[in-house]
Design an enzyme around this catalytic site. Sequence first.
Site, PDB file in Angstrom:
ATOM      1  N   ARG A 101     -29.115 -86.205 -18.785  1.00  0.00           N
ATOM      2  CA  ARG A 101     -30.548 -86.318 -18.512  1.00  0.00           C
ATOM      3  C   ARG A 101     -31.284 -87.118 -19.577  1.00  0.00           C
ATOM      4  NH1 ARG A 101     -34.280 -81.533 -16.691  1.00  0.00           N
ATOM      5  NH2 ARG A 101     -35.673 -83.325 -16.768  1.00  0.00           N
ATOM      6  N   LYS A 102     -30.606 -87.447 -20.665  1.00  0.00           N
ATOM      7  CA  LYS A 102     -31.243 -88.223 -21.712  1.00  0.00           C
ATOM      8  C   LYS A 102     -31.184 -89.719 -21.368  1.00  0.00           C
ATOM      9  CE  LYS A 102     -31.850 -84.368 -23.908  1.00  0.00           C
ATOM     10  NZ  LYS A 102     -31.310 -83.399 -22.938  1.00  0.00           N
TER      11      LYS A 102
END
Length: 372
Positions: free
Chosen positions: A184-185
Amino acid sequence: MIKLSKPSIGNEEIEVVKNVLLSGQLVHGEECNLFEKELAEYLNCEDVIVVSSCTAALHLSLVAQGIGKGDAVIVPAFTFPATVNAVELVGASPILVDVSLDTYDIDVTKIEATIKDWHGSEKIKAIIPVHEFGCPADMSEIMRIADEYSLLVIEDAACALGSEYNGKKVGTFGVTGCFSFHPRKAITTGEGGAIAVNNKKLAEKLRILRNHGIKYVDNGVDFVLPGYNYRMTNFQAALGRTQLKKFDNWLNIRKNLQKVYRENLQQINFYRLPKDVDGHSWQTFMICLDEKFDRNAIIKKLRINNIETNLGAQALHCLKYYKDKYGYSDEDYPNAAKLYKQGLALPFYQGLSVNEITMVSENLVSVFKEYR
């Protein structure tokens, strides 16, 4: 389905990972060493130690500083539980401080009062500011307080690679800065993390702790500490190195995409938009709904329309383990509780198109109108 988040994995990333896999050199090695060097250059810090996750980075940071049983650590009340879990894992006591509804970061105006009110304030050894969703915390005030009360600063920059405070990369203010490369980064190594440091002796200790407590000596190796297996693999590092080359461009895309959301949604008074802070890297775009809305019901309605949304982060004092152990009530940290219960993270990643953001925004408006 317009996904909440989606990693940017292209042919170049697939090729470099394939090459490492074919080489047979899979564990921590040259790719990891190069990734550390390149991250240190990017962050403009002395050293970076890559590890298996940001949780590992936080845990090692506390262990390396000797923080443990009988000590206490200040943590914002609104964050992913890994921040406070690391404190629990070393046997220290977490001290929660409420957050700002504008930035979602620790409310610096409440830190000193919390220190003075804490029974046995001399036991407070550190503060872990979280740059929530990429929003840089007020590091000038945090460092001032830390200096006045002799506190170590360990930055949780899990979401904040590329974020800046007064032109300086976050994660480089404290004794350590901890980063995540979860999918998700903005850049990912699958799972993975890193520790930024500006102290060679500390960097050496962190490397020893990361790798079973091993220290390399003239006649081989010695085990000088009870360490951990928190290493990153070579193929993860190869993936991260390739993505780091593209990162500044991706940051610019994210900064522009959040402006599109803001333009589409700013005229609607059903929710609070996140503050557009200088140096924000926009890992997540979360709005806070008015309390008349059922956030979970809205998530379900949007999913029916093929739009994935979710809560943003957790209010630590509302979670069963911490509530039961420390006797918290939801009202103890009202801003954190509100963000936890009413926060809505919208689809956000560099591959998202303007048309998709417009579609998400229009669906949001349509769902909100049902409550009128």
